[in-house]
Design an enzyme around this catalytic site. Structure first.
Site, PDB file in Angstrom:
ATOM      1  N   GLU A 123       9.545 -61.533 -33.458  1.00  0.00           N
ATOM      2  CA  GLU A 123       8.175 -60.996 -33.561  1.00  0.00           C
ATOM      3  C   GLU A 123       7.928 -60.256 -34.874  1.00  0.00           C
ATOM      4  O   GLU A 123       7.388 -59.139 -34.887  1.00  0.00           O
ATOM      5  CB  GLU A 123       7.867 -60.106 -32.361  1.00  0.00           C
ATOM      6  N   GLU A 169       9.684 -66.063 -24.895  1.00  0.00           N
ATOM      7  CA  GLU A 169       9.284 -64.896 -24.097  1.00  0.00           C
ATOM      8  C   GLU A 169       8.007 -65.248 -23.371  1.00  0.00           C
ATOM      9  O   GLU A 169       7.003 -65.579 -24.013  1.00  0.00           O
ATOM     10  CB  GLU A 169       9.068 -63.645 -24.961  1.00  0.00           C
ATOM     11  N   ASN A 181      12.612 -56.864 -29.407  1.00  0.00           N
ATOM     12  CA  ASN A 181      12.399 -55.819 -30.407  1.00  0.00           C
ATOM     13  C   ASN A 181      13.693 -55.106 -30.775  1.00  0.00           C
ATOM     14  O   ASN A 181      13.867 -54.649 -31.912  1.00  0.00           O
ATOM     15  CB  ASN A 181      11.376 -54.806 -29.889  1.00  0.00           C
TER      16      ASN A 181
END
Length: 504
Positions: free
Chosen positions: A173, A292, A72
């Protein structure tokens, strides 16, 4: 005691065990970087602030590739902040984890660390708040030999030779509403295709990963992959997959079966990618970068974020992993190997402190968490060709995944040495007798049997005071007779059995 059977034959080949399956992840999150791999002034740090004890454990872990700088974090990151004289670097707010980023550690420091650790760097570009030009600038700085403004800037900063980064993630993401710069599948797909085309104009040798779904539970799962790949299939080499499994609810039967969900996730992403390939008439089969994955007590995250303001490198989701968690991690590694024909890269998140196999104390020691051991042993022994195993196993019922087998296995055959390694998980609460048929590989003799058993003490953890409470233990060497072998797998355990030519 219940029994299971396993047949192994070299004709049942899946594909090579790619070394990139044993990757890890370093994000500017919590104490992964600051206080993890980097801590100037620490008694064990070198002149550049790199913790040598963490470097040694990284090498022991067997990590092959490390994804950086997020996660992120990358969706709001300006890579230029992390190069050049440290005293000139700006302090920034990191919106992803509600922290202050000092930028004392950046691209150049990471590349130095990666070289010291002996790992391949996997860089992510910011397609959240930034775009094509910034991706091109970062690539030019990293990979162009010299004679341009950005490549000469790298040389000025002390790196005469290009870094030669081959693996690149096109954002992170981007399907998630939590992501800074979150986009729809069409928006992201078009941007990723534009970035991919332009980046390969600079360096055609690079390998590109498009963002898949953040997890299988996303409401847009599969539709996201299909749309993104319709834009990007011809330009990228991988589609990413991410997943975490949370043991917080105490449902041990379900958490032990987490690999069933990962297996289904991989199968569904492959089916979606192959659908796009058929639709667009592509002959090349796209692979998955599972960059991930881990066990994560995810329900604790919001409390960590809510209880503080803007600070530097706070302790964030520093989970203490149990013996059961180690068994689950070992099983997830089995699943990745079992799909070695379509999963070419994987990265366990993260390397140090943040849901990590390595824990540290600022100014103090570093130690191995329970999940360190199955990763290290799998990375060490999974060399050669992955073989499809044909287990016959008892089954049990779970709330989350229904009826699942007690036994999960995969085998890897090293044709050069003749060695065979069998990785096995017993999800049952009692010992399991496993009969192995090795007649397809005549002349093998057992010479090693190690296991992490959680049945007697499932909540055991490794701590600074007791760093070796959960470690693999040696069990009696398996004996073969006429190409058959019977072993006793401990209750709730992950095991590695090694066989080789009788002379070994």
């Amino acid at each position: 005691m219940r029994t299971a059977q396993l047949t192994i034959d070299p004709a049942f080949a899946i594909g090579p065990a790619d070394r990139r399956l044993f990757g890890s992840f370093v994000e500017h999150m919590g104490r992964c970087v600051y206080g993890g791999i980097y801590e100037p002034g620490h008694p064990n740090a070198d002149s550049r602030g790199l913790r040598r004890d963490v470097l040694e454990l990284t090498r022991e872990l067997g990590v092959s590739v490390v994804r950086y700088p997020g996660g992120n974090f990358v969706s709001g990151y300006r890579w230029e902040d992390g190069v050049g004289p440290v005293g000139d670097r700006p302090r920034r707010l990191d919106l992803a984890w509600k922290t202050i980023e000092t930028n004392a550690f950046g691209l150049d420091e990471f590349m130095t660390w990666a070289a010291e650790a002996g790992v391949e760097p996997m860089m992510a570009v910011n397609l959240g708040t930034r775009g094509v030009q910034e991706a091109l600038d970062l690539l030019e700085y990293s990979n162009h030999p010299g004679g341009t403004a950005l490549s000469d800037l790298r040389r000025k900063h002390g790196a005469e030779d290009p870094y030669g980064v081959r693996l690149w993630c096109l954002g992170n993401e981007m399907d998630g509403p939590w992501q800074v710069g979150h986009k729809t599948a069409d928006e992201y797909g078009r941007l990723a295709a534009e970035a991919a085309r332009a980046m390969k104009m600079i360096d055609p040798s690079i390998i590109l990963v498009a963002c898949g779904s953040s997890n299988r539970r996303m409401p847009t799962f599969a539709a996201w992959e299909a749309t993104v790949l319709e834009h990007t299939y011809e330009h990228v080499d991988y589609i990413s997959a991410h997943t975490y499994y949370d043991p917080s609810d105490g449902d041990q039967a379900s958490i032990l079966a987490s690999a069933v969900d990962m297996d289904n996730f991989i199968t569904e992403v492959v089916a979606t990618a192959d659908h796009v390939a058929a639709k667009q008439r592509h002959k090349r089969k796209l692979k998955i970068s599972f960059d991930e994955w881990n066990v994560w007590y995810e329900s604790r995250l919001q409390a960590d974020l809510d209880r503080r303001g803007w600070v530097e490198a706070p302790a964030l989701i520093e989970d203490d992993f149990t013996a059961v968690d180690a068994v689950v991690v070992g099983d997830l590694l089995i699943t990745l190997l079992r799909h070695a024909d379509r999963v070419g890269v994987a990265a366990q998140a993260q390397l140090a402190n943040v849901i990590a196999p390595i824990r540290t104390r600022n100014g103090g020691p570093a130690w191995r968490q329970s999940i360190f051991h199955p990763f290290a042993l799998t990375a060490r022994y999974a060399r050669g060709t992955v073989l499809r195993t044909e287990p016959v196993s008892p089954r049990y019922d779970t709330k989350k995944f229904g009826d699942v087998p007690v036994l999960d296995t995969v085998a890897v055959h090293d044709e050069e040495t003749g060695e065979l390694t069998v990785f096995a998980v017993n999800r049952d609460q009692t010992d399991l007798a496993l009969d192995i048929d090795l007649r397809g590989l005549p002349g093998l003799s057992g010479y090693s049997f190690q296991s992490i058993a959680a049945g007697s003490d499932p909540s055991a953890t490794n701590t600074e005071a007791e760093p070796d409470r959960v470690t693999p233990r040696e069990l009696p060497t398996p004996t073969t007779d006429g190409g058959r072998c019977t072993v006793r797998l401990p209750a709730v355990s992950w095991s590695v059995l090694r066989f080789g030519p009788a002379a070994v």
